[in-house]
Design a protein around this motif. Structure first.
Motif, PDB file in Angstrom:
ATOM      1  N   UNK A   1       5.484  10.867 -14.157  1.00  0.00           N
ATOM      2  CA  UNK A   1       3.976  11.422 -13.909  1.00  0.00           C
ATOM      3  C   UNK A   1       3.999  12.085 -12.520  1.00  0.00           C
ATOM      4  N   UNK A   2       3.066  12.494 -12.099  1.00  0.00           N
ATOM      5  CA  UNK A   2       2.860  12.933 -10.360  1.00  0.00           C
ATOM      6  C   UNK A   2       3.545  11.824  -9.678  1.00  0.00           C
ATOM      7  N   UNK A   3       4.509  12.015  -8.953  1.00  0.00           N
ATOM      8  CA  UNK A   3       4.787  11.146  -7.401  1.00  0.00           C
ATOM      9  C   UNK A   3       3.645  10.810  -6.521  1.00  0.00           C
TER      10      UNK A   3
ATOM     11  N   UNK B   1      -8.248   4.508  -3.848  1.00  0.00           N
ATOM     12  CA  UNK B   1      -7.587   3.596  -4.324  1.00  0.00           C
ATOM     13  C   UNK B   1      -6.707   4.179  -4.686  1.00  0.00           C
ATOM     14  N   UNK B   2      -5.787   3.470  -5.994  1.00  0.00           N
ATOM     15  CA  UNK B   2      -4.460   4.262  -6.202  1.00  0.00           C
ATOM     16  C   UNK B   2      -3.999   4.637  -6.770  1.00  0.00           C
ATOM     17  N   UNK B   3      -3.152   6.104  -6.346  1.00  0.00           N
ATOM     18  CA  UNK B   3      -2.292   6.514  -6.927  1.00  0.00           C
ATOM     19  C   UNK B   3      -2.568   6.949  -8.206  1.00  0.00           C
ATOM     20  N   UNK B   4      -2.194   7.358  -9.754  1.00  0.00           N
ATOM     21  CA  UNK B   4      -2.250   7.573 -10.590  1.00  0.00           C
ATOM     22  C   UNK B   4      -2.350   6.633 -11.599  1.00  0.00           C
ATOM     23  N   UNK B   5      -3.612   5.126 -11.059  1.00  0.00           N
ATOM     24  CA  UNK B   5      -4.156   4.158 -11.696  1.00  0.00           C
ATOM     25  C   UNK B   5      -5.732   4.533 -11.423  1.00  0.00           C
TER      26      UNK B   5
ATOM     27  N   UNK C   1       1.095  -0.738   0.180  1.00  0.00           N
ATOM     28  CA  UNK C   1       0.221   0.122  -0.258  1.00  0.00           C
ATOM     29  C   UNK C   1       1.454   1.564   0.309  1.00  0.00           C
ATOM     30  N   UNK C   2       1.525   0.971   0.413  1.00  0.00           N
ATOM     31  CA  UNK C   2       2.784   2.859   0.750  1.00  0.00           C
ATOM     32  C   UNK C   2       2.984   2.772  -0.946  1.00  0.00           C
ATOM     33  N   UNK C   3       3.821   1.533  -0.762  1.00  0.00           N
ATOM     34  CA  UNK C   3       4.617   1.579  -2.550  1.00  0.00           C
ATOM     35  C   UNK C   3       4.505   2.043  -3.353  1.00  0.00           C
ATOM     36  N   UNK C   4       2.627   1.392  -3.548  1.00  0.00           N
ATOM     37  CA  UNK C   4       2.133   2.326  -4.818  1.00  0.00           C
ATOM     38  C   UNK C   4       1.360   3.879  -4.636  1.00  0.00           C
TER      39      UNK C   4
END
Length: 590
Positions: A331-333, A531-535, A279-282
């Motif tokens: 992509x945004x961090x 939800x997942x950031x950037x996804x 969860x932290x990694x993505x």
């Protein structure tokens, strides 16, 4: 690691004439690794490596620390420059050696340069190119880890349905590699297979197939003689599903331990990969901070690595570590910078404590392969410092000072990490303890008077940057930020494109919570409302918006309103509603 590809406009150039001539020279003089090569004038070149490898595998792997991955290069397909990193040169390894790395992992995907039918011949020109890179690295005094990379899922996974042919191809591949590098120095390490997982096979089948492959890899290499008789061989853990091999889960480490002990060879190395608490990694499922759960996951994992392997005399090579798709400069961090720095500091300290070697996975995000400059020098400095010492951190790397409110004192929690606190600086000026800040226990509090000075005219965004300094390691940067609660606006779009108009007002987006009225989760991440950031969503700070991705829009239920709660790093939240009706998407502020 699966491929992380770049946009087409970032792709590198093909090899120049000089590179082609060098490649032809390698082919002409043969493929005998580690021996002297003839120069055009007939003179002899020096052996590519003069490093003395300790007899003990444990000591040898320790001498490989720290390590770096030449990712998305020879493992790219169909060609070396297909994924944007261009053609590797000798200068690449010069840069890595000068930066303090002692070893490099060179992932290689052989599939597109090998016959798919018996005798599974590897193209001689490609083998020569692989050897050229290996020799360049060895000549810089680097250990090299050479492997079979994406082949693991491109054809080795077919072992479940085509066992005999896969085994024949695998053995042939390693026979050819072993013959080519038979006389290369022992600073060259072979890694049998990258991240094996075997798709949907049962756990029992996965164990059986991996053990068979690794046992065969060991036999083929050892039987080839020369330096291969005592070469370090790296064996990797499996994983629960596609793309999850290299797992540090206990069951897979236990399986690997069983395989290594059965082979009864003192020159074997255990390899696992580590990309942090998922969860932290993505940045999914609310993993916006390097919190207690993420820290415990790392501590527990490395403790298990020590118990399973190191304490039993088996050296461990963390063949890949990092954060998934971070940093990604296109992509945004998805991971907040300071939180990522805490992870790197913690990981390399723990690795030193446990006694394992770590290899940074670098697909393109750290070293710019064209300029050979670190894309983010401060980030690399932080990673490099963590190889040898600890650095203090704090609960966050920003202090938010709302513009619409009276300025009051603000606090951060110091994480000393075994250091002692020395004070706070703004540039070359040390702030005054008692007047500008106070420290009580581990609480660092900035006074209202100091913050009033530091925010200046109170323009939204970063107004000034401070440094908390400690007795060792690098300082911790603290941005003083003027902000207010972000403002969202109503919008209409389509299932092909929808953006929430957003005035960020100095804040940064952390995550998005998404549910329907019945309490079920809305979005592609159906097991968690965050939800997942950037996804599923992505901030567009330049144009003032939050983009809802196609994947998120396509996951929405027809004519059913999803309630989105956007969380920002200041702690602010803003609620928004989205409804899909046919191809139309409507967004409204709560």
């Amino acid at each position: 690691m699966k491929d992380i590809r770049q946009p087409a406009h970032h792709r590198g150039r093909g090899p120049g004439r000089l590179a082609a001539l060098l490649l032809a020279l390698v082919v002409m003089v043969g493929l005998t690794g580690g021996t002297a090569l003839a120069a055009p004038d007939g003179t002899k070149k020096a052996s590519p490596s003069a490093v003395t490898v300790p007899a003990s595998a444990m000591d040898a792997v320790a001498a490989m620390q720290p390590s770096w991955n030449l990712g998305n290069t020879l493992d790219a397909f169909p060609n070396e420059d297909s994924w944007g990193n261009g053609q590797t040169t000798k200068a690449t390894f010069d840069t890595i050696a000068a930066a303090g790395f002692r070893s490099v992992r060179i992932p290689v995907t052989w599939t597109d340069h090998q016959s798919a039918t018996a005798p599974y011949t590897i193209d001689a020109t490609y083998m020569a190119r692989v050897k050229q890179l290996v020799d360049w690295a060895l000549a810089d005094g680097l250990y090299v880890v050479l492997n079979v990379h994406h082949d693991s899922w491109m054809w080795i996974d077919d072992i479940t349905s085509d066992h005999d042919n896969v085994m024949a191809r695998f053995n042939s591949t390693w026979s050819q590699i072993s013959t080519t590098f038979r006389d290369a120095p022992r600073t060259l390490v072979f890694e049998g297979i990258n991240e094996p997982s075997f798709g949907n096979a049962t756990e029992a089948q996965k164990t059986q197939y991996l053990r068979e492959l690794q046992t065969s890899f060991h036999s083929v290499v050892r039987a080839s003689g020369g330096a291969n008789a005592s070469r370090l061989l790296s064996l990797t853990t499996g994983g629960p599903g596609s793309g999850t091999g290299g797992s540090a889960d206990q069951a897979y480490m236990d399986d690997l331990y069983t395989t290594i002990t059965a082979l009864n060879d003192s020159q074997l190395v255990a390899q696992v990969h580590f990309y942090s608490w998922y969860p932290f990694s993505v940045n999914a499922a609310g993993g916006t901070h390097y919190d207690a759960a993420a820290q415990k996951h790392l501590d527990d994992t490395f403790a298990n690595i020590r118990t399973t392997f190191v304490a039993r005399g088996i050296p461990v090579y963390i063949g890949e570590y990092g954060l998934l798709e971070w940093p990604n400069h296109f992509h945004p961090s998805r991971v907040e910078r300071g939180e990522a720095l805490k992870y790197y500091e913690h990981l390399n300290y723990t690795a030193r404590s446990v006694g394992v070697t770590t290899a940074l996975w670098d697909p393109f995000g750290y070293l710019n392969r064209e300029t050979l400059q670190w894309r983010d020098q401060a980030l690399f400095n932080w990673i490099k410092s963590s190889w040898t010492t600890r650095s203090g951190t704090a609960s966050f790397d920003k202090i938010y000072v709302p513009k619409s409110s009276t300025i009051t004192a603000k606090s951060l929690t110091l994480n000393l990490n075994g250091t002692s606190f020395r004070g706070v600086w703004q540039g070359g000026t040390k702030l005054a303890a008692g007047r500008d800040y106070t420290v009580s226990g581990n609480q660092l509090t900035f006074t209202a008077k100091a913050l009033t000075r530091l925010v200046g005219n109170r323009a939204y965004g970063v107004n000034s940057t401070l440094q908390a300094r400690f007795s060792c390691g690098l300082p911790w940067n603290i941005d003083i930020v003027t902000n207010d609660v972000p403002v969202l606006s109503n919008a209409t779009g389509t299932t092909d494109s929808f953006t929430v108009p957003t005035q960020y007002r100095g804040d940064d987006l952390a995550t998005m919570h998404s549910t329907y009225a019945d309490g079920t989760n809305a979005g592609p991440l159906n097991w968690n409302p965050y939800q997942e950031f950037n996804k599923a969503f992505s901030p567009d700070y330049t144009n003032g918006g939050i983009i809802l991705t196609l994947e998120f829009l396509n996951s929405l239920r027809e004519s059913e309103t999803a309630t989105l709660i956007f969380h920002f790093y200041s702690g602010a939240t803003v609620t928004y509603h989205v409804t899909k009706s046919g191809s139309t998407v409507t967004g409204t502020v709560s």
